[in-house]
Design a protein around this motif. Structure first.
Motif, short mmCIF file in Angstrom:
data_model
loop_
_atom_site.label_atom_id
_atom_site.label_comp_id
_atom_site.label_asym_id
_atom_site.label_seq_id
_atom_site.Cartn_x
_atom_site.Cartn_y
_atom_site.Cartn_z
N ASP A 1 -2.44 -1.69 -3.09
CA ASP A 1 -1.51 -0.68 -2.59
C ASP A 1 -1.82 0.69 -3.19
OD1 ASP A 1 0.70 0.29 -1.16
OD2 ASP A 1 2.03 0.02 -2.88
N THR B 1 -1.93 -7.74 -1.96
CA THR B 1 -2.69 -6.64 -1.37
C THR B 1 -2.95 -5.56 -2.42
OG1 THR B 1 -0.65 -5.52 -0.67
CG2 THR B 1 -1.71 -6.99 0.92
N THR C 1 4.41 -5.01 -8.85
CA THR C 1 3.30 -4.07 -8.77
C THR C 1 2.62 -3.99 -10.13
OG1 THR C 1 4.54 -2.75 -7.16
CG2 THR C 1 2.59 -1.74 -8.14
N ASP D 1 -3.36 -10.22 3.76
CA ASP D 1 -2.03 -10.35 3.21
C ASP D 1 -1.68 -11.75 2.74
OD1 ASP D 1 -1.50 -7.77 3.50
OD2 ASP D 1 -0.08 -7.96 5.17
N LEU E 1 -0.30 -5.27 -5.39
CA LEU E 1 1.06 -5.53 -4.93
C LEU E 1 1.22 -7.01 -4.59
CD1 LEU E 1 3.84 -4.38 -4.07
CD2 LEU E 1 2.87 -4.04 -1.77
#
Length: 424
Positions: free
Chosen positions: A211, A209, A239, A8, A225
């Protein structure tokens, strides 16, 4: 591009490089124009609407970002839908008058076919674009309107803009100074443009990350993301739908931290990676069209006391608002050479500069439509700094103090007041 961690957060080594990228992306302009310019510089959108979650091989965030960086799609054609909702009040006739003033009336003050004016329409409302590309020397972007069409065409040495509604033509050449390029690049118009701007903002204050997956324009894609770790920023999440085969961004979404609809929804509704027909990039001015050469617009700007060229205007902005690498702040307070002071870091960065005069007048002082517009945008605030007015959009906010200092950032009102107090 520096690699991304697969968890993350970015690693310490990456943070320095990515922080530099974010600083270079920082461009601030005094309101009320900030609401338009900032929207053009930072793209936004709602959650990606897809028709399924395809089963794709697992991929890390680092691998997906590297896939975007290595993407080298040279040939494509398709349709892009872009919607922008900054949450501005309905300007009614004022919006039309401002737009016509920016584009010129066709009476010698400018051209409605000038890309620097026409493409700024993308900062509000919903628009449909047709795009095509065949290598670095041939591109075409068409803005489809209800009763007309605007096209920007680059074919070899020629750059053409054509507004069918007014039958006006803009012409520049690729071997002239970068003015035409500045005009066409001022407003990011495709998911790839917007994604590149967003990735410049990534540093150790950001979570990156993968997603899941999506299907966009009939193609399988991964979702990347990007989320700020800090509170106080107006950015909720970004996004990006990344084409699984080519690595090209197909759809870009930025949702505000306040929730609700995305500020912008930009994505392909149809796309092909086949070579477009050569005739796609052909253009001959229609009979009877008014043709304005790039040099004529530059000369007109000089006659009216403005910059002599778009290139000179950009240089002035760079000098005034933090060019040559952007503001250099490691958090707290900092100031770049020839740039504004910067308070905070990451997504909570606030640029500070002094207009050298009094603050923005109230709506009652201005009067008319413009006065109502100012009142609808601004909130009066007070603090240790004194008093001033906060101008709000759903993304970029600006505090102008009564003594003429300006604080601008993708942060909420409280963060702006806090920044102004800390500067005292």
């Amino acid at each position: 591009m520096a690699p991304y961690a697969s968890d993350d957060s970015t690693t310490g080594g990456e943070s320095d490089d990515l922080r530099v990228g974010r600083r270079r992306a920082a461009r601030y302009v005094v309101p009320v124009t900030v609401v338009g310019v900032a929207a053009a510089t930072i793209g936004l959108v709602p959650a990606i609407a897809d028709s399924g979650d395809p089963d794709l091989p697992k991929i890390t965030a680092q691998q997906l970002v590297e896939k975007i960086a290595k993407s080298d799609v040279q040939q494509l054609s398709g349709t892009v839908k872009i919607s922008t909702d900054l949450g501005l009040p309905d300007l009614g006739g004022l919006e039309s008058s401002l737009a016509s003033g920016a584009m010129g009336s066709g009476s010698g003050d400018g051209s409605s076919a000038d890309p620097s004016a026409k493409l700024t329409e993308l900062v509000s409302g919903t628009h449909t674009l047709r795009v095509a590309a065949d290598g670095p020397d041939r591109q075409k972007l068409s803005l489809l309107e209800k009763a007309s069409e605007y096209s920007l065409i680059h074919n070899g040495k020629d750059v053409w803009g054509y507004d069918s509604g007014s039958n006006e033509v803009f012409h520049g050449t690729a071997d002239e100074p970068q003015a035409h390029k500045e005009r066409s690049e001022k407003v990011p118009a495709t998911p790839k443009d917007l994604t590149e701007e967003a990735l410049k903002a990534v540093d150790d204050t950001t979570s990156v990350t993968v997603d899941g997956t999506a299907q966009v324009a009939g193609r399988d894609a991964y979702r990347l993301l990007i989320k700020p770790k800090q509170s106080g920023t107006t950015v909720g999440a970004i996004t990006v739908a990344v084409d699984a085969r080519t690595g090209m961004p197909l759809k870009f979404t930025l949702t505000p931290s306040s929730g609700g609809a995305a500020v912008i929804d930009a994505g392909f509704t149809q796309v092909s990676f086949a070579k477009p027909a050569a005739s796609t990039f052909d253009f001959t001015p229609p009979k009877g069209a008014k043709v304005t050469e790039e040099g004529e617009l530059e000369g007109a700007a000089g006659e009216h006391g403005g910059p002599k060229s778009e290139e000179e205007f950009r240089k002035e902005l760079d000098k005034e608002f933090g060019g040559h690498g952007g503001p250099k702040s490691e958090g707290g307070h900092g100031k770049a050479s020839d740039g504004p002071e910067v308070i905070g870091e990451g997504w909570n960065s606030v640029a500070v500069f002094d207009t050298g005069g009094e603050g923005v007048p109230s709506g009652s002082e201005v009067g008319g439509d413009m006065g109502g517009f100012l009142d609808s945008l601004g909130d009066k605030v007070t603090g240790d700094f004194g008093s001033g007015t906060v101008f709000k959009t759903r993304l970029i906010n600006a505090l102008i103090t009564d003594d003429g200092k300006v604080y601008v950032g993708a942060v909420d009102k409280n963060a702006l007041v806090k920044a102004a107090d800390s500067a005292e």
